[in-house]
Design a protein around this motif. Structure first.
Motif, short mmCIF file in Angstrom:
data_model
loop_
_atom_site.label_atom_id
_atom_site.label_comp_id
_atom_site.label_asym_id
_atom_site.label_seq_id
_atom_site.Cartn_x
_atom_site.Cartn_y
_atom_site.Cartn_z
N ALA A 146 57.33 -8.18 48.27
CA ALA A 146 57.59 -7.55 49.57
C ALA A 146 59.08 -7.59 49.90
N ILE A 147 59.73 -8.72 49.61
CA ILE A 147 61.16 -8.83 49.90
C ILE A 147 61.95 -7.80 49.09
N LEU B 134 51.24 -27.71 47.27
CA LEU B 134 52.17 -26.62 47.00
C LEU B 134 51.46 -25.29 47.18
N ALA B 135 50.21 -25.20 46.70
CA ALA B 135 49.45 -23.96 46.82
C ALA B 135 49.32 -23.55 48.28
N ILE B 136 49.04 -24.52 49.14
CA ILE B 136 48.85 -24.21 50.57
C ILE B 136 50.17 -23.75 51.19
N VAL B 137 51.27 -24.43 50.85
CA VAL B 137 52.56 -24.05 51.43
C VAL B 137 52.97 -22.65 50.98
N THR B 138 52.77 -22.34 49.70
CA THR B 138 53.15 -21.01 49.22
C THR B 138 52.26 -19.94 49.85
N LEU B 139 51.01 -20.26 50.02
CA LEU B 139 50.09 -19.33 50.69
C LEU B 139 50.62 -19.03 52.08
N GLY B 140 51.05 -20.08 52.77
CA GLY B 140 51.62 -19.91 54.10
C GLY B 140 52.87 -19.04 54.07
N PHE B 141 53.72 -19.28 53.07
CA PHE B 141 54.96 -18.50 52.94
C PHE B 141 54.65 -17.02 52.80
N GLY B 142 53.67 -16.68 51.95
CA GLY B 142 53.28 -15.29 51.76
C GLY B 142 52.88 -14.65 53.08
N GLU B 143 52.12 -15.38 53.85
CA GLU B 143 51.67 -14.85 55.14
C GLU B 143 52.82 -14.73 56.12
N VAL C 243 56.29 -11.59 59.51
CA VAL C 243 57.64 -11.27 59.97
C VAL C 243 57.91 -9.78 59.80
N ILE C 244 57.53 -9.25 58.63
CA ILE C 244 57.73 -7.83 58.36
C ILE C 244 56.95 -6.99 59.38
N LEU C 245 55.74 -7.44 59.67
CA LEU C 245 54.86 -6.71 60.58
C LEU C 245 55.43 -6.66 61.99
N LEU D 285 57.76 5.71 47.95
CA LEU D 285 58.48 6.38 49.04
C LEU D 285 58.12 5.89 50.45
N VAL D 286 56.90 5.43 50.64
CA VAL D 286 56.52 4.88 51.94
C VAL D 286 55.94 3.50 51.71
N ILE D 287 56.42 2.49 52.42
CA ILE D 287 55.79 1.18 52.29
C ILE D 287 55.41 0.67 53.67
N ALA D 288 54.35 -0.12 53.70
CA ALA D 288 53.86 -0.67 54.96
C ALA D 288 53.36 -2.09 54.71
N PRO D 289 53.30 -2.91 55.75
CA PRO D 289 52.93 -4.32 55.56
C PRO D 289 51.58 -4.52 54.88
N ASP D 290 50.64 -3.59 55.09
CA ASP D 290 49.31 -3.84 54.51
C ASP D 290 49.28 -3.68 53.00
N MET D 291 50.41 -3.30 52.40
CA MET D 291 50.47 -3.26 50.93
C MET D 291 50.79 -4.64 50.36
N PHE D 292 51.14 -5.57 51.24
CA PHE D 292 51.64 -6.86 50.75
C PHE D 292 50.79 -8.02 51.25
N THR D 293 49.49 -7.85 51.17
CA THR D 293 48.59 -8.89 51.67
C THR D 293 48.34 -9.97 50.63
N PHE D 294 47.67 -11.02 51.08
CA PHE D 294 47.28 -12.14 50.22
C PHE D 294 46.51 -11.66 48.98
N ASN D 295 45.75 -10.54 49.17
CA ASN D 295 44.98 -9.99 48.04
C ASN D 295 45.84 -9.76 46.80
N VAL D 296 47.07 -9.26 47.04
CA VAL D 296 47.94 -8.96 45.91
C VAL D 296 48.28 -10.24 45.16
N SER D 297 48.62 -11.30 45.91
CA SER D 297 48.92 -12.59 45.26
C SER D 297 47.75 -13.04 44.39
N VAL D 298 46.55 -12.91 44.94
CA VAL D 298 45.37 -13.36 44.21
C VAL D 298 45.14 -12.51 42.97
#
Lengths: 344, 239
Positions: A90-91, A137-146, A151-153, A257-270
């Motif tokens: 996302a960044i 670590l898993a929990i903290v990184t999960l939090g970071f993703g969210e 913030v983007i949202l 060409l168009v990006i939106a916050p819902d493209m970068f959900t936790f689902n992608v990480s998983v």
């Protein structure tokens, strides 16, 4: 269970140099011609219904491979469970979206900035959190993703829920246009990036960082006793993984060409983590294969519409039961150089 | 080289595991810490190697307090630990494990072959198994590998945590014989053991630990003949 990776490696070791070069060259030709496979009757089974096959090759397949390779350094090589990898993607994507729409910089000029920002966020996240182990670590990184997504949202510069639209395409490369009508060129660009990343990872892993990561993954305390500065190497692992995710994000934004916050959900990480685990943690070729399958299969079976995700999930469960270490697991055999020394 | 522990205290959370112990390891000695489970032997070693933080007190190495030196840098100073439960990297070959032992040495490339030969000389079995994964070795071979690996860093003082754990009697005797041999080559050894019989036979001096305190210090040979010690740590049937 047979280790397909070892079989492949045995075959490869048996070959002489010209044979290897021919094989790599032939493989590259076949892969770079993949975008045209949909046009011929003998290979048209590869075609994806309801989505452009050439687009599917770039996103999700190409992007998944890139991200899975990046995440593999973190999870597969150093054993750090990162559940927020999408944040780096996302960044990268938002760096490209914002800078190309608001300044005169083009995609290629933004690329290093996107990579640097992703790396920097990797270091910032890593410094306080990489002292933690395993589940924490898993929990903290999960939090970071969210946090990154939220913030983007909620910030105005990122366009909130609407995201950023009309992101310019990258300028031509070697006279080849990169726009909506030229997905093939995008595919080749992504292919080059994937090859670069693979080359880079292979450089790293045969040298000291690779050994350090391996030691940290196998036993952190003993790694310290060997004199490995583990925090430093964990941060390196994290930020290199982040850099690759950032690079993928930049290309992604320039392609869609168009990006939106819902493209970068936790689902992608998983999903990306699934690519790594499914293909075989720690092994580059396994990860590439896993990412290809997990990106491609859902697109290929789109005709069964609603049942698609269910079937996909079932396939994952069955495969992981049959091959718990992934399709192409990491090396289990004796060290490569050992054989050479013995035969010498 | 002299390792001196001064009034060392270590906590696990709120529980005080080491309650102000002091002891000395002089150059060239084999010193053993013996005691029952939970006496604080392993914690003491881990604190010297830096895996556990010091709550208060000092760890003096050559007269300098190293209690704030990061663990990975203590290897460079000459403190090397062979961890409890051996701590082999199971996915690496024997050779790769040994190479890890030199990870931080500045002259590792120059020293590598010489030190590999030294370790292979002590443990010929490791040479035979050089290209086998560490995880496939027997318990005794893993212990040899753990000790060999810690020697690769050319330590001044070697910390050995329960080298006899889980080994057959013959292998135990073999390992202790080699420990004496390493000591004769000039490496100072701090040995933590539950097998007090073997440890006292090999060591010069011994400290007895009980629930985080040093309760006795003596020459190892004297402790072997001390009726109270025989009763508590060697079993009445020991001979």
């Amino acid at each position: 269970m047979i280790n397909l990776r070892d079989k492949g490696a045995d075959l490869w070791e048996g070959w002489n140099r010209p044979k290897r070069i021919t094989f790599v060259f032939a493989l590259l030709v076949v892969i770079s011609l993949l975008p045209f496979a949909g046009n011929f009757s003998f290979s048209s089974f590869l075609n994806t219904p309801s989505a452009s096959y050439q687009d599917v090759l770039v996103y999700p397949i190409g992007m998944f491979i890139l991200m899975a390779l990046g995440l593999n350094i973190v999870v597969g090589k150093s054993g750090l469970l990162d559940l927020g990898y999408v944040a780096f993607f996302a960044i990268g994507a938002y760096t490209d979206a914002i800078l190309t729409t608001k300044t005169h910089l083009n995609t290629w000029q933004v690329m290093p900035i996107g990579i640097a920002l992703a790396m920097l966020s990797g270091v910032l996240l890593g410094l306080p959190t990489l002292r933690l182990r395993g589940d924490y670590l898993a929990i903290v990184t999960l939090g970071f993703g969210e946090i990154v997504r939220i913030v983007i949202l909620n910030s105005s510069i990122t366009g909130g829920t609407n995201g950023v639209a009309s992101i310019p395409n990258p300028p031509s490369v070697l006279g080849q246009k990169l726009d909506l009508n030229h997905s093939v060129n995008f595919f080749w660009i992504v292919l080059v990036m994937i090859l670069l990343v693979i080359w880079m990872i292979r450089r790293f892993t045969v040298r000291r960082p690779g050994r350090a990561w391996e030691a940290i993954r196998q036993d952190e305390d003993v790694a310290i006793l060997m004199g490995v500065p583990i925090l430093r190497y964990k941060i390196w692992s994290f930020s290199i993984g982040a850099a690759i995710g950032g690079a993928a994000g930049v290309i992604f934004a320039a392609k869609v060409l168009v990006i939106a916050p819902d493209m970068f959900t936790f689902n992608v990480s998983v999903l990306i983590l699934s690519c790594v685990v499914f293909g075989g943690m720690g092994n580059i070729w396994g990860v590439v294969f896993g990412a290809t399958m997990l990106a491609y299969v859902p697109q290929r079976i789109r005709f069964i519409t609603n049942a698609r995700e269910l079937v996909f999930g079932l396939v994952l469960i069955i495969v992981m039961n049959l091959r718990p270490d992934g399709i192409l697991p990491r090396k289990k055999r004796e060290k490569l150089s050992a054989r050479k020394e013995k035969s010498a | 080289m002299r390792l001196e522990i001064k009034d060392l205290r270590v906590h696990y959370g709120k529980i005080e595991a080491i309650k102000g112990i002091s002891f000395v390891v002089n150059e060239g000695e084999i010193v053993t810490l013996i005691g029952a489970n939970g006496a604080g032997k392993t914690t003491t070693l881990k604190t010297i190697s830096g895996l556990r933080k010091v709550s208060s007190g000092q760890i003096l190495f050559d007269g300098e307090d190293i209690s704030n030196v990061p663990a990975h840098e203590r290897v460079d100073l000459g403190i090397s630990q062979s961890p409890e439960g051996r701590g082999i990297f199971p996915g690496m070959t024997v050779l790769e494990n040994l190479e890890m032992g030199k990870y931080n040495r500045k002259n590792r490339k120059i020293e590598m072959n010489e030190d590999l030969e030294m370790v292979y000389g002590l443990f010929p079995r490791l040479k035979e198994r050089a290209f086998q994964a560490g995880g496939t070795l027997s318990g005794g071979e893993q212990q040899m590998l753990a000790i060999g690996r810690s020697l690769m860093a050319r330590p001044k003082v070697l910390l050995l945590d329960e080298p006899s754990m889980g080994l057959a009697p013959q292998m135990i005797a073999n390992i202790f014989r080699i420990i004496t041999q390493i000591n004769k080559q000039g490496v100072t050894i701090l040995l933590v053991e539950q097998n007090a019989q073997q440890a006292l036979q090999r060591a010069h001096r011994a400290y007895i630990l009980e629930t985080g305190n040093v309760v006795k210090e003596a020459k190892a040979a004297d402790l072997l003949n001390d009726p109270a010690v025989r009763e508590a740590y060697l079993g009445t049937g020991a001979h």
